[in-house]
Design a protein around this motif. Structure first.
Motif, PDB file in Angstrom:
ATOM      1  N   ARG A  45     -15.458  70.390  11.413  1.00 34.31           N
ATOM      2  CA  ARG A  45     -14.578  69.256  11.681  1.00 34.31           C
ATOM      3  C   ARG A  45     -13.799  68.832  10.439  1.00 34.31           C
ATOM      4  O   ARG A  45     -12.696  68.301  10.540  1.00 34.31           O
ATOM      5  N   MET A  46     -14.378  69.074   9.261  1.00 40.65           N
ATOM      6  CA  MET A  46     -13.716  68.633   8.039  1.00 40.65           C
ATOM      7  C   MET A  46     -12.375  69.332   7.831  1.00 40.65           C
ATOM      8  O   MET A  46     -11.477  68.773   7.182  1.00 40.65           O
ATOM      9  N   SER A  47     -12.200  70.527   8.382  1.00 36.31           N
ATOM     10  CA  SER A  47     -10.919  71.221   8.207  1.00 36.31           C
ATOM     11  C   SER A  47      -9.793  70.452   8.898  1.00 36.31           C
ATOM     12  O   SER A  47      -8.731  70.222   8.319  1.00 36.31           O
ATOM     13  N   GLY A  48     -10.027  70.036  10.146  1.00 36.90           N
ATOM     14  CA  GLY A  48      -9.010  69.267  10.853  1.00 36.90           C
ATOM     15  C   GLY A  48      -8.809  67.887  10.256  1.00 36.90           C
ATOM     16  O   GLY A  48      -7.681  67.387  10.194  1.00 36.90           O
ATOM     17  N   ILE A  49      -9.909  67.256   9.826  1.00 33.93           N
ATOM     18  CA  ILE A  49      -9.809  65.930   9.204  1.00 33.93           C
ATOM     19  C   ILE A  49      -9.020  66.017   7.901  1.00 33.93           C
ATOM     20  O   ILE A  49      -8.146  65.185   7.619  1.00 33.93           O
ATOM     21  N   THR A  50      -9.295  67.061   7.108  1.00 30.78           N
ATOM     22  CA  THR A  50      -8.569  67.256   5.846  1.00 30.78           C
ATOM     23  C   THR A  50      -7.087  67.464   6.106  1.00 30.78           C
ATOM     24  O   THR A  50      -6.229  66.901   5.406  1.00 30.78           O
ATOM     25  N   ALA A  51      -6.759  68.282   7.116  1.00 30.88           N
ATOM     26  CA  ALA A  51      -5.351  68.540   7.437  1.00 30.88           C
ATOM     27  C   ALA A  51      -4.634  67.241   7.790  1.00 30.88           C
ATOM     28  O   ALA A  51      -3.520  66.984   7.311  1.00 30.88           O
TER      29      ALA A  51
END
Length: 518
Positions: A312-318
């Motif tokens: 989930r952190m990938s989408g949150i970071t984006a």
């Protein structure tokens, strides 16, 4: 030649770095889709931030990227042109509510029923759409304000930078995967353009061309809460509901099909109903904070997976990085050459397109090949929702046609000299002609038994076929005995009702698809 380097392990470092890569690719896409919808660039950028953040945090598919999309933007443009942007915001709120209801009522599971040829057609069609969208970056405005294709040094520079970007993305993973190759390619090409002072179009050039404003920028402030300024009455509902229904359908279909694709790539399983609720919540929030709404983005999702983003952190970071670009780093992002982002998207196209479909085309049934090509074509010339619906309908008709051949009626004679027909397979609208053709009425005995123990009467067309059969035997002065039909069949039969032999112990109990019984 090309392959997706999908990581199988969730890593915080990979998630953060891949999220930054995705954020860079989101900027021109969000601006472009805002332009398609007829709204300001920030409306698209805000949508990408809010939809991306909420779905990444609460959605049913970690690693999937959502934002403003072209499939939804083309529906919005007529609404904005006719009624203004405030009606768009109200529509996006209603779209979100409809999507939440779809999740609450567990409609997300039905995406698993989409046939594989439709999935292949969806993937290939979107790959073509993404490719065609990138060709727009090779056009510039002339002195008369007309778009024309690049030529001369500008074209050669663009092509060279695109090729360099693609080469870095393809070959860097063979040396190291410590950093996403797409991010490295964007940074390297940007420094080359700045260091050599090359005349290459950048993100800010694109924004200014799209808005026809020489001072346009992606810089902005935090999105603010505001209730859409529309009359809250039945007339407004009549205007926005049709648009909201179409947007909700398109958003969920594209999101759930992308979810299924990411499932296959990562060998995991997402949760469709949870994704429906998250997409709905994201769009509802969008409508109250000045965003144009959105759904899952297959291109950015493929970039994320290819760069190692799994959690989930990938989408949150984006999403957070995109907001950071808007608030603090617009000057830096606007320097990025469009060629670098086009190169990234071309790699996505190559990795997304199912090249194996060419190889298997001669090996699969012609009907599957037709559905695959049909869905791809409709996706390109129309939109995703129409393509998927058309593909599913055609696949269902093919399925019905093929299974119509599976109704086999075996003829024999019992100890009493009566003719016995044993029906095997489902009897439904597509099989009625085949069913009736297998009876030899003229040569049968005076008493004929039709045994339905190994069959099931599915719909009213099947009931009509049984009545027709009874009428034919009656016309020849012969008696028909119908065995092992359900009680509903007996209730629905008219001419053959008195010919049904009831066995309360052995008779099956099932429902028939008919309007007569509600």
């Amino acid at each position: 030649m090309f392959e997706l380097h999908a990581s199988k392990v969730t890593s915080l470092k990979n998630d953060v770095l891949s999220g930054l890569t995705v954020a860079l690719a989101l900027v021109p896409e969000a601006v472009a889709f805002a332009f398609v919808a007829g709204v300001e660039p920030l409306v698209g950028l805000y949508a990408a931030f809010m939809v991306g953040l909420i779905t990444a945090a609460f959605g049913g598919r970690p690693g999937m990227i959502s934002g403003a999309t072209g499939a939804m933007a083309v529906v919005m443009v007529s609404l904005v042109a006719l009624h203004g942007v405030q009606y768009l915001f109200a529509t996006v709120v209603l779209t979100g509510i409809l999507q939440i209801l779809a999740g609450v009522f567990k409609l997300g599971k039905f995406i698993r029923l989409v046939p594989h040829p439709v999935m292949l057609g969806f993937v290939n069609g979107l790959a073509i759409v993404i490719f065609l969208a990138q060709l727009g970056q090779f056009k510039v405005f002339d002195e008369n304000g007309q778009l024309q294709w690049m030529s001369g040094d500008a074209l050669y520079t663009m092509l060279g930078l695109v090729a360099l970007t693609m080469a870095i993305i393809q070959f860097l993973p063979k040396l190291t995967r410590a950093v996403p190759s797409s991010l490295v390619a964007i940074v390297v090409v940007t420094f080359i353009v700045l260091g050599l002072d090359l005349d290459a179009r950048t993100v800010v050039d694109y924004v200014r061309d799209m808005t026809n404003d020489p001072n346009a920028t992606i810089a902005g402030s935090l999105p603010s809460f505001a209730i859409p300024e529309v009359p809250f009455n039945l007339e407004t509902l009549k205007i926005i509901f049709p648009f909201a229904l179409v947007l909700a359908a398109i958003g969920l279909i594209e999101s759930l099909l992308t979810l299924t694709l990411i499932d296959e790539l990562t060998e995991t399983r997402g949760h469709g109903n949870r994704e429906c609720v998250a997409q709905g919540a994201a769009n509802t929030v969008n409508g109250f904070f000045g965003g144009m709404g959105g759904c899952a983005m297959i291109g950015q999702s493929m970039i994320n997976v290819n760069s190692g983003g799994r959690g989930r952190m990938s989408g949150i970071t984006a999403a957070v990085a995109l907001l950071g670009f808007i608030l603090f780093a617009s000057d830096l992002i606007e320097m990025i050459p469009l060629a670098a982002l086009v190169g990234v998207m071309f790699i996505v196209v190559i990795g997304t397109f199912e090249w194996s479909s060419f190889r298997i085309m001669r090996k699969i049934p012609k009907s599957d090949a037709f559905v695959l090509v049909l869905v791809s074509g409709v996706t390109v010339i129309s939109d995703l929702a129409v393509a998927v619906v058309v593909g599913v309908i055609v696949s269902a008709l093919v399925f019905a046609w093929e299974h119509a051949k599976h109704v086999i009626v075996n003829r024999s004679v019992d100890d009493n000299g009566w003719t016995v027909y044993e029906v095997n397979g489902p009897l439904f609208f597509g099989a009625t002609s085949s069913f009736l053709d297998q009876f030899d009425i003229n040569n049968d005995s005076d008493d004929v038994i039709v045994e339905f123990k190994n069959s099931r009467v599915a719909d009213h067309s099947a009931i009509e076929a049984i009545d027709t059969l009874a009428e034919r035997y009656m016309a020849k002065g012969k008696t028909l005995h119908l065995r092992h039909l359900s009680s509903e069949c007996k209730l629905l039969l008219t001419k053959a009702e008195g010919l049904v032999e009831v066995n309360y112990i052995e008779d099956p109990n099932y429902h028939v698809a008919t309007d007569k019984l509600g």
